[in-house]
Design a protein around this motif. Structure first.
Motif, PDB file in Angstrom:
ATOM      1  N   MET A   1       2.255   1.880  -3.681  1.00 24.00           N
ATOM      2  CA  MET A   1       1.509   2.234  -4.491  1.00 24.00           C
ATOM      3  C   MET A   1       1.084   3.689  -4.137  1.00 24.00           C
ATOM      4  N   TYR A   2       0.925   4.159  -2.845  1.00 23.27           N
ATOM      5  CA  TYR A   2       0.761   5.528  -2.379  1.00 23.27           C
ATOM      6  C   TYR A   2       1.949   6.570  -2.934  1.00 23.27           C
TER       7      TYR A   2
ATOM      8  N   CYS B   1      -8.451   5.606  -1.133  1.00 17.75           N
ATOM      9  CA  CYS B   1      -7.799   6.503  -0.525  1.00 17.75           C
ATOM     10  C   CYS B   1      -6.207   6.682  -1.043  1.00 17.75           C
ATOM     11  N   LEU B   2      -6.038   5.726  -2.046  1.00 16.13           N
ATOM     12  CA  LEU B   2      -4.706   6.028  -2.562  1.00 16.13           C
ATOM     13  C   LEU B   2      -4.503   7.313  -3.503  1.00 16.13           C
TER      14      LEU B   2
ATOM     15  N   PHE C   1       0.812  -1.377  -0.122  1.00 16.86           N
ATOM     16  CA  PHE C   1       0.221  -0.100  -0.060  1.00 16.86           C
ATOM     17  C   PHE C   1       0.829   1.375  -0.051  1.00 16.86           C
TER      18      PHE C   1
ATOM     19  N   GLN D   1      -4.206  11.817  -1.031  1.00 18.54           N
ATOM     20  CA  GLN D   1      -2.888  12.616  -1.554  1.00 18.54           C
ATOM     21  C   GLN D   1      -2.718  14.031  -1.123  1.00 18.54           C
TER      22      GLN D   1
ATOM     23  N   LEU E   1      -8.165   1.400  -2.030  1.00 20.20           N
ATOM     24  CA  LEU E   1      -7.883   1.948  -3.245  1.00 20.20           C
ATOM     25  C   LEU E   1      -8.473   3.365  -3.680  1.00 20.20           C
TER      26      LEU E   1
ATOM     27  N   SER F   1       1.946   9.775  -5.720  1.00 25.23           N
ATOM     28  CA  SER F   1       2.335  10.833  -5.305  1.00 25.23           C
ATOM     29  C   SER F   1       3.428  11.454  -6.170  1.00 25.23           C
TER      30      SER F   1
ATOM     31  N   THR G   1      -2.800   8.173   7.471  1.00 27.56           N
ATOM     32  CA  THR G   1      -3.654   7.185   6.323  1.00 27.56           C
ATOM     33  C   THR G   1      -2.812   5.857   6.452  1.00 27.56           C
TER      34      THR G   1
END
Length: 590
Positions: A42-43, A239-240, A39, A244, A237, A47, A265
């Motif tokens: 991916m975040y 929240c990704l 996770f 931001q 998903l 970004s 997060t």
């Protein structure tokens, strides 16, 4: 092995659970760290793409998308769905553990119930416990991956059974019952009570095996698991993008600070995804996770303990001797220096033991004062209390109503048998109309003594003037155009042509022959024959109810003094019309 930390949290202390956060085996870090790293990766990728690879117009569009996702992410009911699911899984996890078959009760019953210290008795006990252990092994091999790896085939178990397409864990239980029956026939089991106890313990043991099999076959509904998993994964998903950090120069509300690492997060993911991992680990506790049941250890322990109990320890008793407190009237086990403080604590006597009551409130009050305090203001009771007491004492019960209906039907059948070729002298409709009029037998108010059974009541003895019969209503027995003769005694009653009162009248004792009979209507549908005697008794002792039998047969002369019950007492030789209030009809007796 299941991770056990009970001794480390035996006493509550400052930051007591904080010591558990550094444990690795069975921890949330070991279970979740892969998903957590995925996770975060991916975040970070999204970004970096937003900050360095998008054009200005693309950044504006992404910012609007992030605000939209952040706004509607709260519509997913995460806490509600996930909380109910984890509660269900935890309850199911503990129920499965309580269903693991343990041989302790069975081996104690077998050791005390199957007698014989010879080789035959020893062989019977060991064989019976071996059958029980085999049944537990077969069911654990069916549900546990660790046990299946230990016994992958039936050759490893050395079990040869009948060909059957279903699970064969029940076959050793059948062998157990057959062998117990043989032991009973041989006299090894002394009585049927012991045999029954052995079979009951075996049924409990087999029931636990069956419950494990059904827990393995019937899982938590797949749709529920899918809903929870989709809720958690879709939320994060979203929240990704929605969580931001956006460009603070654009002036979006709530985006005044730009950070590279989304701390809250990540904490939110840690809690919700960790909650889902708890359910994932506990939904099947017969696997090989750190917190799964240690089934192979259970198999070893149960087999060794059961064999020792029925073989080596059979008939084994320690030497009996006097204990150290033999002559002590107040025995107390010893204490060490670390537990000596327990003796200084007073014994618990109850939560009200130290309760203080003022001295002026400790005196008992006279009963007369208590009775006066119970009276209402004004010194008089409620006027309807007497009526309410009547309802409690004389109100008919459903059973009496059913009995009355049966008796009325029997009486009408008797009447129809006495008049086979002609119509009865009067109809039910006419008497139903007569009953509602004054002077036609009358009726009591609704709810007072409405036991409409055709009942014959009789008693001997003098009737007290203060009789508790609240529903007695006297009526005259019609004898054509003539009244009762003087030699038959007076008739207490009134003329039917005059409206009668429904109030109870006191019964006066007869000054004449004490064996004479008086006739009264006790309640609608009840006719009473009241003998006058010298002894006063209570009404409930003197009255007895009987169904109306044959109303056409007149009693003989010797019945006048016998203690019997009739519907009424007519003048013999004189035609007389009898009224049955319960049937609502009249007829003339022969």
């Amino acid at each position: 092995m299941t991770v056990t930390y009970t001794a480390r949290v035996a006493n509550a202390r400052f930051c007591g659970f904080s010591k558990l956060l550094l444990a690795w085996k069975g921890s949330i870090y070991k279970v979740l760290y892969k998903e957590f790293l995925a996770f975060f990766a991916m975040y970070a990728a999204i970004s970096i793409t937003y900050r360095f690879f998008l054009y200005d117009d693309q950044k504006r569009y992404f910012e609007k998308l992030a605000i939209y996702c952040n706004h509607y992410a709260s519509r997913i009911p995460m806490s509600f769905v996930l909380g109910f699911y984890v509660t269900l899984v935890v309850n199911r996890w503990w129920s499965q553990y309580t269903c693991i078959p343990l041989p302790d009760r069975l081996m104690c019953t077998l050791s005390g119930g199957l007698q014989g210290g010879d080789e035959r008795g020893r062989l019977l006990r060991r064989t019976l416990m071996r059958y029980a252990s085999l049944s537990a092994l077969l069911i654990l091999r069916s549900v546990s991956t660790a046990v299946f790896k230990r016994f992958p085939t039936m050759d490893h178990v050395k079990f040869e059974a009948l060909p059957c397409p279903y699970n064969k864990y029940w076959i050793p239980c059948v062998w157990f019952t057959n062998l117990v029956a043989v032991a009973r026939c041989e006299g090894r089991i002394k009585d049927d009570g012991t045999l029954k106890l052995l079979l009951e313990e075996l049924n409990d043991f087999r029931g636990n095996c069956s419950m494990l099999f059904h827990y393995d076959m019937i899982s938590v509904p797949l749709v529920y698991t899918q809903v929870v998993t989709l809720a958690v994964y879709s939320f994060f998903l979203v929240c990704l993008i929605g969580q931001q950090f956006l460009d603070p120069s654009q002036g979006y509300p709530g985006h005044d600070l730009d950070l590279y690492i989304p701390i809250f997060t990540l904490l939110q993911f840690f809690f919700y995804a960790g909650w889902l991992k708890v359910a994932e680990q506990l939904i099947n506790p017969f696997g090989e996770d750190d917190d799964d049941f240690e089934t192979n250890w259970l198999i070893d322990r149960n087999f060794q303990v059961s064999m020792m109990a029925v073989d080596e320890m059979y008939g084994d008793l320690p030497m009996m001797e006097r204990d150290r407190y033999w002559n002590d009237s107040n025995p107390r086990p010893p204490y060490t220096a670390a537990t000596l403080f327990v003796l200084r604590k007073p014994s618990f006597q109850g939560s009200t033991f130290d309760m203080a009551v003022p001295k002026e409130e400790m005196h008992f009050q006279p009963l007369a004062d208590i009775a006066e305090n119970l009276e209402e203001p004004g010194g008089s009771r409620h006027p309807n209390m007497a009526l309410f007491n009547r309802l409690l004492t004389v109100g008919p019960s459903p059973t009496s109503l059913m009995e009355g209906a049966f008796r009325r039907t029997s009486a009408q059948l008797q009447r129809l048998r006495h008049f086979p070729g002609a119509d009865p002298p009067s109809s039910d409709d006419e008497d139903e109309d007569d009953l509602g009029k004054p002077g036609k037998g009358g009726s009591l108010p609704s709810g007072l003594g409405q036991d409409t059974q055709s009942t014959v009541c009789s008693f001997r003895g003098e009737v007290s003037a203060r009789t508790p019969l609240l529903n007695v209503c006297f009526t005259q027995e019609r004898r054509g155009s003539e009244g009762r003769r003087d030699d038959e005694g007076p008739v207490v009653g009134i003329d039917e042509s005059v409206p009668t009162s429904r109030l109870p009248l006191p019964l006066q004792p007869s000054r004449g022959n004490p064996g004479r009979w008086a006739s009264a209507v006790v309640s609608p549908g009840v006719s009473a024959v009241l003998p006058r005697g010298p002894t006063a008794r209570s009404t409930q002792e003197l009255f007895r109810s009987q169904p109306v039998i044959n109303q056409s047969r007149a009693p003989s002369a010797h019945h006048r003094t016998a203690k019997m019950s009739f519907l009424t007492v007519p003048s013999f030789g004189v035609p007389q019309r009898l009224r049955s209030l319960s049937m609502g009809s009249e007829f003339t007796s022969p």
